[in-house]
Design an enzyme around this catalytic site. Structure first.
Site, PDB file in Angstrom:
ATOM      1  N   LYS A 178      82.579 124.678  82.974  1.00  0.00           N
ATOM      2  CA  LYS A 178      83.201 123.722  82.367  1.00  0.00           C
ATOM      3  C   LYS A 178      83.718 122.826  83.622  1.00  0.00           C
ATOM      4  O   LYS A 178      84.231 123.338  84.462  1.00  0.00           O
ATOM      5  CB  LYS A 178      84.514 124.071  81.459  1.00  0.00           C
ATOM      6  CG  LYS A 178      85.297 122.706  80.919  1.00  0.00           C
ATOM      7  CD  LYS A 178      86.170 123.153  80.110  1.00  0.00           C
ATOM      8  CE  LYS A 178      87.043 122.253  79.577  1.00  0.00           C
ATOM      9  NZ  LYS A 178      88.358 122.600  79.223  1.00  0.00           N
ATOM     10  N   LYS A 238      86.070 127.114  85.485  1.00  0.00           N
ATOM     11  CA  LYS A 238      86.651 125.640  85.101  1.00  0.00           C
ATOM     12  C   LYS A 238      87.270 124.643  86.058  1.00  0.00           C
ATOM     13  O   LYS A 238      88.241 125.178  86.950  1.00  0.00           O
ATOM     14  CB  LYS A 238      87.879 125.887  83.943  1.00  0.00           C
ATOM     15  CG  LYS A 238      88.658 124.747  83.448  1.00  0.00           C
ATOM     16  CD  LYS A 238      89.361 125.034  82.236  1.00  0.00           C
ATOM     17  CE  LYS A 238      90.037 123.646  81.764  1.00  0.00           C
ATOM     18  NZ  LYS A 238      90.983 123.794  80.894  1.00  0.00           N
TER      19      LYS A 238
HETATM   20  N1  LIG Z   1      90.418 123.713  77.189  1.00  0.00           N
HETATM   21  C1  LIG Z   1      89.826 122.554  76.531  1.00  0.00           C
HETATM   22  C2  LIG Z   1      89.585 121.498  77.224  1.00  0.00           C
HETATM   23  O1  LIG Z   1      90.211 121.344  78.322  1.00  0.00           O
HETATM   24  C3  LIG Z   1      88.559 120.410  76.706  1.00  0.00           C
HETATM   25  C4  LIG Z   1      88.401 119.299  78.141  1.00  0.00           C
HETATM   26  C5  LIG Z   1      87.457 118.114  77.529  1.00  0.00           C
HETATM   27  O2  LIG Z   1      86.865 118.064  76.324  1.00  0.00           O
HETATM   28  O3  LIG Z   1      87.697 117.239  78.278  1.00  0.00           O
END
Ligand SMILES: NCC(=O)CCC(=O)O
Ligand SMILES: [Mg+2]
Length: 353
Positions: free
Chosen positions: A275, A221
């Site tokens: 992510k 992440k």
């Molecule tokens: N832990 C989940 C997220 O941080 C989602 C981030 C996003 O959709 O921008």
């Protein structure tokens, strides 16, 4: 004009009669365009397909009843009270979306330095898990583990003298994972990026008789600008102090992503995630090729907002951009995508039969 699959039928290549003279004819044996000459031919050679099985649908929760609030920076996305989340779960079932992900907007009065609401067995997320599972036991529910929706400072962990504490945070995350798993959540998804949290959560679950609960680790992440609208949705945009670069990854790195993923697998992750999504497809591909694990990508709020905003302005064909962006994850090797487009994309896929 008859339109099929988004293009005028008149543009279909007409087969040329043998021997017909063509001015400026090239002497080509190989003509890659032959395999693209019609939709049926393109379908025959298509390498990747997106199906509803590939979609995980993130929902935002708010307190109250019969309540839906628009998220300004995410056109088409709403915060839902628990009863409305149950209705969306029903929609997901009908659309054959296998799994929902739940994120709470926590009332400011419930946020504190330690994120105590995260470990309240009756918090909004746990209420929603119980309500959805009661009506639709056959839909998967993924719960995020991190403190940012619950802390007054908007960070994912505990803070002391401006430092995010690792080991102390992990102890709280284990308790957060346990209340969610005890409420009936199927997949625990630690998104905090503390070191050692997957092993600690796995051990906590196993010692509580919850060894069937899966872990999808947000393994790679990145500290990203693309999370902006999400912070708006969960209400941490205004309160977040500083940035998350001491725990989330540096966007310049990919070798480091492999080391992070390797650790999470060794610690017991059943599935791994990269992510954000689209700007990090190279990472998805390397992770999939290296570990051959179930690999997911999160098409985050900023990616959604860019496409939705451009589509609302008439600058993009929103539906085509949505489907193309989702297919890109399959091409990169992802087994599935967390996407705010999930219901729209599922509707589109099902209308295509
Ligand atoms: N832990 C989940 C997220 O941080 C989602 C981030 C996003 O959709 O921008
Ligand atoms: Mg890690």
């Amino acid at each position: 004009m008859a339109i099929k699959y988004g293009r005028p039928i008149e543009l279909r290549e007409v087969s040329r009669r043998e021997g017909a003279a063509v001015p400026h004819a090239l002497d080509l044996t190989v003509r890659p365009r032959r395999n693209r000459k019609a939709e049926w031919a393109r379908r025959m050679v298509r390498e990747n397909v997106l199906t509803t099985d590939d979609l995980i649908w993130p929902l935002f929760l708010i307190d109250g009843h019969d309540k839906r609030e628009h998220v300004a920076s995410m056109p088409g996305v709403e915060r839902l009270s628990v009863d409305q989340a149950v209705r969306e779960a029903e929609r997901a079932m009908k659309l054959t979306i296998p799994c929902l992900a739940l994120f709470p907007y926590t009332e400011p009065s419930l946020r504190d330095e330690e994120g105590s609401e995260a470990t309240n067995p009756n918090n909004l997320v746990c209420q929603a898990v119980r309500a959805i599972k009661k009506e639709f036991p056959d839909i998967g529910i993924l719960c995020d583990v991190a403190l940012d929706p619950f802390t007054s400072h908007g960070h994912d962990g505990l803070i002391s003298d401006g430092r995010i504490l690792n080991d102390e945070t992990v102890a709280v995350l284990v308790r957060q994972a346990l209340v969610q798993a005890e409420a009936g959540c199927d997949i625990i998804a630690p998104s905090d990026m503390m070191d050692g949290r997957v092993a600690a959560i796995r051990e906590g679950l196993d010692h509580s008789g919850l060894s069937d609960v899966q872990i999808m680790a947000y393994a790679a992440k990145y500290a990203s600008a693309f999370y902006g609208p999400f912070r708006d949705a969960i209400g941490s945009a205004k309160t977040l102090t500083g940035d998350k670069r001491t725990y989330q990854m540096d966007s310049a790195n990919t070798d480091e992503a492999l080391r992070e993923v390797e650790l999470d697998i060794a610690e017991g992750a059943d599935m791994v995630m990269v992510k954000p999504g689209m700007p990090y497809l190279d990472v998805v591909r390397r992770v999939k090729d290296t570990f051959a694990m179930p690999t997911f990508a999160y098409q985050v709020s900023g990616e959604y907002a860019m496409i939705a905003a451009a589509a609302n302005n008439g600058w993009l064909d929103g539906e085509r951009a949505m489907m193309e962006s989702l297919l890109a994850f399959k091409r990169a090797g992802a087994d599935g995508v967390l996407s705010y487009f999930a219901p729209k994309a599922a509707e589109k896929l099902r209308s295509q039969g």
